[in-house]
Design a protein around this motif. Structure first.
Motif, PDB file in Angstrom:
ATOM      1  N   ILE A  97       0.873  -1.171   0.000  1.00  0.00           N
ATOM      2  CA  ILE A  97       0.000   0.000   0.000  1.00  0.00           C
ATOM      3  C   ILE A  97       0.911   1.221   0.000  1.00  0.00           C
ATOM      4  O   ILE A  97       1.648   1.454   0.977  1.00  0.00           O
ATOM      5  CB  ILE A  97      -0.921   0.004   1.232  1.00  0.00           C
ATOM      6  CG1 ILE A  97      -1.752  -1.288   1.278  1.00  0.00           C
ATOM      7  CG2 ILE A  97      -1.839   1.228   1.219  1.00  0.00           C
ATOM      8  CD1 ILE A  97      -2.487  -1.505   2.596  1.00  0.00           C
ATOM      9  N   GLN A 149       1.653   5.457  -0.866  1.00  0.00           N
ATOM     10  CA  GLN A 149       1.058   6.773  -1.081  1.00  0.00           C
ATOM     11  C   GLN A 149       1.498   7.318  -2.446  1.00  0.00           C
ATOM     12  O   GLN A 149       2.665   7.217  -2.833  1.00  0.00           O
ATOM     13  CB  GLN A 149       1.429   7.714   0.062  1.00  0.00           C
ATOM     14  CG  GLN A 149       0.769   7.288   1.378  1.00  0.00           C
ATOM     15  CD  GLN A 149       0.900   8.304   2.490  1.00  0.00           C
ATOM     16  OE1 GLN A 149       1.916   8.972   2.609  1.00  0.00           O
ATOM     17  NE2 GLN A 149      -0.136   8.408   3.325  1.00  0.00           N
ATOM     18  N   GLU A 162      -2.620   1.859  -4.508  1.00  0.00           N
ATOM     19  CA  GLU A 162      -2.214   3.251  -4.305  1.00  0.00           C
ATOM     20  C   GLU A 162      -3.259   3.999  -3.478  1.00  0.00           C
ATOM     21  O   GLU A 162      -4.463   3.834  -3.691  1.00  0.00           O
ATOM     22  CB  GLU A 162      -2.019   3.950  -5.650  1.00  0.00           C
ATOM     23  CG  GLU A 162      -0.933   3.324  -6.507  1.00  0.00           C
ATOM     24  CD  GLU A 162      -0.875   3.930  -7.905  1.00  0.00           C
ATOM     25  OE1 GLU A 162      -1.619   4.913  -8.162  1.00  0.00           O
ATOM     26  OE2 GLU A 162      -0.108   3.419  -8.739  1.00  0.00           O
ATOM     27  N   VAL A 163      -2.796   4.829  -2.545  1.00  0.00           N
ATOM     28  CA  VAL A 163      -3.685   5.638  -1.702  1.00  0.00           C
ATOM     29  C   VAL A 163      -3.089   7.046  -1.580  1.00  0.00           C
ATOM     30  O   VAL A 163      -1.923   7.271  -1.915  1.00  0.00           O
ATOM     31  CB  VAL A 163      -3.866   5.022  -0.298  1.00  0.00           C
ATOM     32  CG1 VAL A 163      -4.522   3.652  -0.375  1.00  0.00           C
ATOM     33  CG2 VAL A 163      -2.521   4.944   0.433  1.00  0.00           C
ATOM     34  N   ASP A 164      -3.896   7.966  -1.081  1.00  0.00           N
ATOM     35  CA  ASP A 164      -3.416   9.337  -0.874  1.00  0.00           C
ATOM     36  C   ASP A 164      -3.065   9.612   0.571  1.00  0.00           C
ATOM     37  O   ASP A 164      -2.035  10.228   0.864  1.00  0.00           O
ATOM     38  CB  ASP A 164      -4.484  10.336  -1.349  1.00  0.00           C
ATOM     39  CG  ASP A 164      -4.619  10.362  -2.867  1.00  0.00           C
ATOM     40  OD1 ASP A 164      -3.585  10.446  -3.548  1.00  0.00           O
ATOM     41  OD2 ASP A 164      -5.764  10.268  -3.361  1.00  0.00           O
ATOM     42  N   GLU A 214      -6.640   6.404   4.366  1.00  0.00           N
ATOM     43  CA  GLU A 214      -6.954   5.471   3.276  1.00  0.00           C
ATOM     44  C   GLU A 214      -6.082   4.223   3.359  1.00  0.00           C
ATOM     45  O   GLU A 214      -6.544   3.108   3.069  1.00  0.00           O
ATOM     46  CB  GLU A 214      -6.754   6.160   1.929  1.00  0.00           C
ATOM     47  CG  GLU A 214      -7.803   7.216   1.598  1.00  0.00           C
ATOM     48  CD  GLU A 214      -7.504   7.929   0.289  1.00  0.00           C
ATOM     49  OE1 GLU A 214      -6.466   7.609  -0.339  1.00  0.00           O
ATOM     50  OE2 GLU A 214      -8.295   8.791  -0.114  1.00  0.00           O
ATOM     51  N   ALA A 215      -4.827   4.394   3.752  1.00  0.00           N
ATOM     52  CA  ALA A 215      -3.937   3.243   3.902  1.00  0.00           C
ATOM     53  C   ALA A 215      -4.452   2.300   4.979  1.00  0.00           C
ATOM     54  O   ALA A 215      -4.425   1.064   4.822  1.00  0.00           O
ATOM     55  CB  ALA A 215      -2.523   3.719   4.240  1.00  0.00           C
ATOM     56  N   GLU A 219      -7.578   0.389   3.690  1.00  0.00           N
ATOM     57  CA  GLU A 219      -7.180  -0.661   2.752  1.00  0.00           C
ATOM     58  C   GLU A 219      -6.531  -1.829   3.489  1.00  0.00           C
ATOM     59  O   GLU A 219      -6.847  -2.992   3.238  1.00  0.00           O
ATOM     60  CB  GLU A 219      -6.224  -0.098   1.703  1.00  0.00           C
ATOM     61  CG  GLU A 219      -5.492  -1.142   0.873  1.00  0.00           C
ATOM     62  CD  GLU A 219      -6.398  -2.061   0.063  1.00  0.00           C
ATOM     63  OE1 GLU A 219      -5.994  -3.223  -0.180  1.00  0.00           O
ATOM     64  OE2 GLU A 219      -7.511  -1.650  -0.309  1.00  0.00           O
TER      65      GLU A 219
END
Length: 491
Positions: A303, A305, A393-395, A399-400, A403
């Motif tokens: 995961i 960013q 992919e996360v921002d 979000e990480a 997920e």
């Protein structure tokens, strides 16, 4: 101790069951082949226990428990230290058995073998304090003592991927607690598991304190139930896949036998935007390819960013190009099944960020990293048990976390960041029993604990935490005898 490879009446090389310190060599009709998958050859044969033989093994352990549980703690302590010394002197032998039977690399097997004396010594060092009782306060003014007692004879159902370390942990902890053991060896590495049993017996643990049986897959349910249903069995420890764990859990529930489990996971490695990207990439690859990806702690998801993804992807490609040797799958069937899942993901739209899906041997294929994994493929939600991982992919940190927590398992997760406070804060929101900051997902300490959350099991292992799984608490309360009152009246 005698050699652990014997011959049956037909002259076949066999690894037999072991009960009361003696091999039980059955007719050749009970044989099953043990393969060296990397070479497509039969190494020797294991022997499937009959349900009657399995019952005999647990009955033996139950009978020996009656006296072994009274063995002084200090005596158990010194026996474990003796076992540690023997295991240390036989590192090469243990590693050779594991690498030969499971097609693991010699490096991986040596690493496992070198952990055995550490595991034994850590459990030995923890046992006296762990087994100490208490005198507890009461509300009535009476006296109350809490004793820690052995649960009884236990069944250990052990896997082939941690073929040395995991059975050693279970056997050591059970014996430290004063329990006796029936080890159900993996049908894929009975010679390796036999090595551990004969070592503990060589150290001086009494015959019957550690027995070993095995079974090929088709007969495993009947053999397992013969032990679980036996009145001498007190508890079960299972390490393996979730589907088999569910089956064992159902049988345990049927007979009201407690069980602890360490199951699989789809362990995520989270790369934050302030991470040491080169280290994260190198550790991700190492965690993915170790033992051909066949580790319950293996890295299967990354995961990352988005702000650092491009640089991180370049580093991942470079790390994969220099990946360490990974050995082969334990069987050709396992390799074919896992490669099929990778191919299915690609057919449904996943892309290779690095690597590919090509055979490199009879039971091995190339490592790879996937992106754009579709949600309807097997690998998206399930443990792949292969040298392939995928990237999400996360921002944001939030979000990480979402997920990472979105899968059923909760065994191990890693967070890469140069800000320990940020990593620690994230760890508090991760639904995993084991969280590493700037360490691989397969990082394990002999001091423990290793704990599965959610569908990754329940119970803890290593160090004193393993011992605690094999003890009961017994409360003894003391009421007044009336002697004090009688003495006062006579004054």
């Amino acid at each position: 101790m005698s050699a652990s490879i014997y011959k049956d009446e037909a002259g076949n090389l066999v690894v037999p069951c072991l009960i009361d310190g003696k091999p039980v060599i059955q007719p050749s009709t009970r044989n099953f082949p043990v393969y060296v998958a990397a070479e497509e050859r039969v190494l020797h044969h294991g022997q499937t226990a009959t349900p009657e033989l399995a019952a005999r093994a647990i009955a033996s352990a139950g009978e020996v428990f009656k006296t072994y549980k009274r063995t002084p703690v200090d005596e158990r302590y010194h026996l474990l230290l003796k076992a540690a010394d023997i295991l240390e002197s036989k590192v090469e032998e243990g590693a050779n058995r594991q690498s030969t039977e499971t097609s693991a690399t010699k490096t991986f097997s040596l690493f496992n073998a070198k952990q055995l004396p550490k595991i034994c010594r850590e459990i030995a060092g923890a046992m006296k304090a762990t087994l100490a009782g208490e005198i507890t306060p009461t509300l009535t003014g009476n006296h109350q003592m809490v004793f820690k007692e052995s649960v009884g004879a236990v069944l250990l159902v052990m896997p082939w991927n941690g073929a040395l370390a995991l059975p050693c942990r279970g056997i050591s902890a059970a014996l430290a607690a004063g329990c006796t053991v029936v080890l159900k060896a993996s049908e894929l590495c009975p010679w390796t598991h036999y090595f551990l049993v004969e070592t503990f017996l060589e150290a001086g643990f009494p015959p019957g304190s550690v027995n070993m049986i095995m079974s090929e897959r088709t007969e495993a349910p009947a053999v397992t139930e013969a032990i679980v249903s036996h009145p001498s069995l007190a508890k079960i420890e299972f390490i393996g896949s979730a589907p088999v764990g569910k089956q064992i859990g159902a049988v345990a529930a049927k007979y009201l036998k407690p069980v602890i489990m360490e199951l699989g996971d789809q362990s995520p490695l989270i790369v934050l935007d302030d991470a040491d990207l080169e280290k994260a990439a190198r550790d991700a690859i190492a965690g993915c390819v170790a033992c051909h990806g066949q580790l319950c702690f293996g890295t299967e998801r990354i995961i990352v960013q988005r702000g650092v993804k491009d640089k991180f992807y370049d580093l991942l490609r470079a790390a994969l190009a220099n990946a360490p040797p990974m050995g082969a799958a334990v069987t050709k069937f396992y390799a074919e099944r896992a490669k099929g899942w990778v191919d299915e993901a690609v057919q449904k739209g996943a892309e290779f960020l690095a690597g590919k899906s090509e055979w490199t041997g009879p039971a091995s294929f190339t490592p790879s990293i996937l992106i754009n994994l579709p949600k309807d493929c097997y690998l998206y939600d399930n443990e792949g048990f292969c040298p392939t991982m995928f990237v999400v992919e996360v921002d944001t940190d939030e979000e990480a976390i979402v997920e990472a927590n979105s899968r059923d398992g909760g065994l191990s997760a890693s967070v890469y960041t140069t800000n320990w406070e940020r990593g620690l804060n994230m760890s508090k929101s991760l639904d995993f029993g084991n969280v590493q900051i700037n360490l691989q997902t397969n990082q394990v300490e002999a001091t423990g604990p290793v704990t599965g959350w959610k569908a990754s099991g329940y119970g803890s292992g290593f160090g004193r935490y393993s011992i605690e799984e094999f003890i009961h608490l017994k409360t003894v309360a003391f009421g007044p005898t009336g002697i004090d009152q009688l003495s006062n009246s006579q004054q």
